[in-house]
Write a protein that holds these residues in place. Structure first.
Motif, PDB file in Angstrom:
ATOM      1  N   GLY A  25     -38.170  22.432  -1.630  1.00 16.21           N
ATOM      2  CA  GLY A  25     -38.332  20.849  -1.593  1.00 16.21           C
ATOM      3  C   GLY A  25     -37.493  20.589  -0.519  1.00 16.21           C
ATOM      4  O   GLY A  25     -36.553  20.895   0.164  1.00 16.21           O
ATOM      5  N   PHE A  26     -37.979  19.292   0.174  1.00 15.85           N
ATOM      6  CA  PHE A  26     -37.306  18.799   1.374  1.00 15.85           C
ATOM      7  C   PHE A  26     -36.968  17.365   1.161  1.00 15.85           C
ATOM      8  O   PHE A  26     -38.081  16.588   1.057  1.00 15.85           O
ATOM      9  CB  PHE A  26     -38.547  18.823   2.581  1.00 15.85           C
ATOM     10  CG  PHE A  26     -37.859  18.634   3.824  1.00 15.85           C
ATOM     11  CD1 PHE A  26     -37.210  19.682   4.505  1.00 15.85           C
ATOM     12  CD2 PHE A  26     -37.887  17.507   4.479  1.00 15.85           C
ATOM     13  CE1 PHE A  26     -36.490  19.420   5.580  1.00 15.85           C
ATOM     14  CE2 PHE A  26     -37.293  17.213   5.760  1.00 15.85           C
ATOM     15  CZ  PHE A  26     -36.881  18.226   6.176  1.00 15.85           C
ATOM     16  N   THR A  27     -35.733  17.070   0.821  1.00 18.76           N
ATOM     17  CA  THR A  27     -35.184  15.695   0.826  1.00 18.76           C
ATOM     18  C   THR A  27     -35.400  15.363  -0.455  1.00 18.76           C
ATOM     19  O   THR A  27     -34.461  14.812  -1.439  1.00 18.76           O
ATOM     20  CB  THR A  27     -35.660  14.648   1.737  1.00 18.76           C
ATOM     21  OG1 THR A  27     -35.511  15.215   2.961  1.00 18.76           O
ATOM     22  CG2 THR A  27     -34.886  13.376   1.486  1.00 18.76           C
ATOM     23  N   HIS A  28     -36.755  15.179  -1.148  1.00 20.90           N
ATOM     24  CA  HIS A  28     -37.056  14.854  -2.523  1.00 20.90           C
ATOM     25  C   HIS A  28     -37.836  16.072  -3.139  1.00 20.90           C
ATOM     26  O   HIS A  28     -38.280  17.256  -2.463  1.00 20.90           O
ATOM     27  CB  HIS A  28     -37.789  13.578  -2.532  1.00 20.90           C
ATOM     28  CG  HIS A  28     -39.265  13.662  -2.146  1.00 20.90           C
ATOM     29  ND1 HIS A  28     -39.949  12.734  -2.934  1.00 20.90           N
ATOM     30  CD2 HIS A  28     -40.010  14.206  -1.318  1.00 20.90           C
ATOM     31  CE1 HIS A  28     -41.156  13.118  -2.247  1.00 20.90           C
ATOM     32  NE2 HIS A  28     -41.144  13.917  -1.351  1.00 20.90           N
ATOM     33  N   LEU A  29     -38.166  15.815  -4.537  1.00 17.25           N
ATOM     34  CA  LEU A  29     -39.101  16.759  -5.196  1.00 17.25           C
ATOM     35  C   LEU A  29     -38.358  18.393  -5.215  1.00 17.25           C
ATOM     36  O   LEU A  29     -39.030  19.254  -5.157  1.00 17.25           O
ATOM     37  CB  LEU A  29     -40.449  16.819  -4.533  1.00 17.25           C
ATOM     38  CG  LEU A  29     -41.214  15.830  -4.745  1.00 17.25           C
ATOM     39  CD1 LEU A  29     -42.644  15.555  -4.064  1.00 17.25           C
ATOM     40  CD2 LEU A  29     -41.371  14.981  -6.176  1.00 17.25           C
TER      41      LEU A  29
END
Length: 286
Positions: A25-29
């Motif tokens: 996940g990247f920043t969110h999720l």
């Protein structure tokens, strides 16, 4: 074709001790709920892969699940270092952890190469960088057409990848909205994949077909886990819980405090309790 099942069953059916596994996940999720279920099931000797491991990998390392970490940045975003990772590297607690550090570009290219079924990724990078002095998996090749020296790293091909997304339909197609990091490539590179989602819907109404990031044939299992990315955010559903990241820096400082927190908030919680707790936090923050 993806099957719809509980998170507990999906983790048990797809993850094994000794696997190479990505919780991407990247920043969110960021798939916190999936990682917590893996912690509850007590897996060991994992090679954890992620472009930006943050507090959920700190938790997995602190619980003794990891034997190796392949990554391109490790830290508590906006706060500082990962204390459980540092303790493992410097003091072998609770067990030694091997680290293989790369640049973001290298990790992204390694996932893409894995998704393409290639043995390695070749790209421009690492010129003048010190990482290649401490990472034997960073090498150089010469282009047979131009003679240019290029960087090369092994492809990343996880045994299983876990990601979180906003929606899946009942055919198993997955819709990801907002910032998309390397989740798509991480799924396509893996032998098996599990996607947790905020909700399962009959169809993606009013969404263009090209917006479907992952088709059902590329996914092993779909799990409906509302709040499954908390304390990161899910675009369109809830915001980032910044307080949780600040709190983690204090929680992870002390080994006993860390273990007590994990007992209370992870080991003794089911995905259903997790979702209920997150729902309450979000309502309180409105």
């Amino acid at each position: 074709m993806a099957i719809i099942q509980s998170l507990k069953d999906a983790v048990a059916d797809n993850l094994n001790n000794g696997d190479v596994v990505a919780f991407e996940g990247f920043t969110h999720l960021i798939p916190h709920a999936a990682a917590h279920e893996a912690i509850r099931q007590g897996y060991r000797d994992l090679t954890l892969v992620r472009m930006t491991p943050d507090i959920v990998y700190d938790q997995m390392i602190g619980m003794g699940m990891a034997k190796k970490l392949i990554f391109s940045y490790a830290g508590n975003p906006g706060v500082g270092l990962l204390r459980r990772l540092r303790d493992a590297v410097e003091n072998n607690w609770p067990n030694p952890v091997e680290i293989e550090e790369h640049s973001h570009a290298a990790m992204a290219n390694a996932y893409e190469a894995g998704a393409a079924g290639l043995p390695c990724a070749v790209f421009r990078g690492y010129k003048g960088a010190g990482l290649k002095e401490v990472n034997s998996n960073i090498r150089s090749v010469v282009c047979p057409f131009t003679g240019e020296e290029l960087a090369a790293v092994p492809s990343v091909r996880p045994d299983v990848t876990f990601i979180h997304a906003q929606k899946a339909n009942r055919k198993g197609d997955v819709l990801i909205e907002g910032i998309v990091g390397i989740q798509k490539e991480a799924v396509l590179a893996a032998k098996k994949s599990v996607v947790t989602v905020e909700e399962i819907v009959d169809d993606f109404d009013d969404v263009h077909a090209n917006a479907c990031i992952l088709p059902g044939w590329a996914v092993s299992a779909i799990c409906e886990v509302p709040g499954g990315a908390h304390p990161s955010y899910a675009h369109g559903y809830y915001i980032r819980d910044n307080g949780a990241y600040l709190d983690w820096d204090k929680i992870a400082t002390d080994r006993e405090g860390f273990r007590n927190w994990m007992e209370q908030h992870v080991l003794n919680q089911t995905p259903e309790v997790f979702a209920s707790r997150v729902s309450s936090l979000l309502e309180a923050g409105k």
